[in-house]
Design a protein around this motif. Structure first.
Motif, mmCIF file in Angstrom:
data_model
loop_
_atom_site.group_PDB
_atom_site.id
_atom_site.type_symbol
_atom_site.label_atom_id
_atom_site.label_comp_id
_atom_site.label_asym_id
_atom_site.label_seq_id
_atom_site.Cartn_x
_atom_site.Cartn_y
_atom_site.Cartn_z
ATOM 1 N N PHE A 21 -16.576 6.208 15.815
ATOM 2 C CA PHE A 21 -15.500 6.449 14.862
ATOM 3 C C PHE A 21 -14.354 7.145 15.562
ATOM 4 C CE2 PHE A 21 -18.323 10.126 14.563
ATOM 5 C CZ PHE A 21 -17.448 11.195 14.635
ATOM 6 N N THR A 24 -7.798 8.870 12.670
ATOM 7 C CA THR A 24 -6.594 8.041 12.711
ATOM 8 C C THR A 24 -5.362 8.721 12.114
ATOM 9 O OG1 THR A 24 -7.257 6.945 10.654
ATOM 10 C CG2 THR A 24 -7.870 5.872 12.739
ATOM 11 N N TYR A 42 -10.563 9.317 9.094
ATOM 12 C CA TYR A 42 -11.352 8.751 10.178
ATOM 13 C C TYR A 42 -11.658 7.300 9.804
ATOM 14 C CZ TYR A 42 -12.238 13.668 11.260
ATOM 15 O OH TYR A 42 -12.103 14.997 11.552
ATOM 16 N N GLU A 43 -11.861 6.474 10.814
ATOM 17 C CA GLU A 43 -12.195 5.075 10.572
ATOM 18 C C GLU A 43 -13.310 4.642 11.512
ATOM 19 O OE1 GLU A 43 -8.854 2.347 10.422
ATOM 20 O OE2 GLU A 43 -7.529 3.968 9.760
ATOM 21 N N LYS A 51 -14.982 -2.480 7.655
ATOM 22 C CA LYS A 51 -14.111 -1.385 8.089
ATOM 23 C C LYS A 51 -14.185 -0.254 7.073
ATOM 24 C CE LYS A 51 -10.989 -4.486 10.462
ATOM 25 N NZ LYS A 51 -9.632 -5.004 10.574
ATOM 26 N N TYR A 52 -14.613 0.899 7.530
ATOM 27 C CA TYR A 52 -14.747 2.069 6.662
ATOM 28 C C TYR A 52 -13.648 3.082 6.934
ATOM 29 C CZ TYR A 52 -19.294 1.093 4.629
ATOM 30 O OH TYR A 52 -20.314 0.559 3.895
ATOM 31 N N LEU A 53 -13.266 3.765 5.861
ATOM 32 C CA LEU A 53 -12.357 4.907 5.941
ATOM 33 C C LEU A 53 -13.087 6.112 5.371
ATOM 34 C CD1 LEU A 53 -9.092 3.350 4.498
ATOM 35 C CD2 LEU A 53 -9.504 3.991 6.853
ATOM 36 N N SER A 55 -11.953 9.867 4.259
ATOM 37 C CA SER A 55 -10.789 10.722 4.047
ATOM 38 C C SER A 55 -11.257 12.099 3.596
ATOM 39 C CB SER A 55 -9.888 10.094 2.981
ATOM 40 O OG SER A 55 -8.820 10.948 2.668
ATOM 41 N N ARG A 76 -12.604 -0.996 3.470
ATOM 42 C CA ARG A 76 -11.381 -1.770 3.255
ATOM 43 C C ARG A 76 -11.791 -3.104 2.633
ATOM 44 N NH1 ARG A 76 -6.482 0.528 3.421
ATOM 45 N NH2 ARG A 76 -6.195 1.768 5.264
#
Length: 185
Positions: A21, A24, A42-43, A51-53, A55, A76
């Protein structure tokens, strides 16, 4: 029949290999001045290309150098939005291990500069799987909620300072078990 407890004993210790990870956006703990809310993002991408975020939204509290935060994560969508639905595609343990590593990295960095009053984690998902802001509570007593709680509790002792979990109907609070050094006596 496989029981949740058996699964957690096998991999709930976070030993599932996390995905790589990267941070970003957002200030570092050292850069953050505390004069505004901050969003640290972070991603990561899974083997199945999801694709994960992750926050971590920060709010400054009245006590100097003290923050409160909320952890949100999801995948996403094809439309470029963000979904809180079940998105693990059979990779849930590696996804959970990655999210745990992100949150723990955040805690280890930030606790050296700021007192983290709490981190809120809510086991929720979108009501329709779409890219909207409408969410319904998938409460703490749900299968998802029980898994998150067990995973959190089992891994907290790995942090360099003591933290615990307070459980509410719709969310968990990860909180320090040590006094805020910034409190005015």
């Amino acid at each position: 029949m496989i029981k949740l407890k058996d699964i957690l004993l096998e991999i709930g210790d976070g030993s599932a290999k996390p995905f790589a990870f990267k941070k970003t956006s957002g200030d570092s703990a050292e850069e953050y001045k505390g004069n505004d809310s901050n969003n640290v993002v972070y991603e990561f991408i899974t083997d199945k290309q999801t694709k994960y975020l992750v926050s971590i939204d920060l709010d400054v509290m009245r006590t100097p150098r003290t923050i409160s935060s909320e952890v949100d994560f999801g995948a996403r969508t094809a439309g470029g939005g963000f979904s809180l639905d079940d998105t693990n595609m059979g990779e849930q343990y590696r996804v959970m291990s990655t999210i745990k590593d992100i949150v723990f990295d955040f805690i280890e960095e930030w606790q050296e500069h700021w007192y983290i009053h709490n981190l809120e984690v809510a086991p929720i998902k979108s009501t329709d799987g779409g890219d909207d802001n409408e969410e319904s509570i998938d409460g703490v007593d749900s299968r998802r909620g029980r898994l998150y709680l067990a995973f959190i509790k089992k891994n907290l002792p790995k942090l360099s300072k003591p933290y615990g979990v307070r459980v509410f109907n719709d969310y968990f609070l990860i909180q320090p078990k040590f006094e805020n050094p910034n409190d005015q006596a």
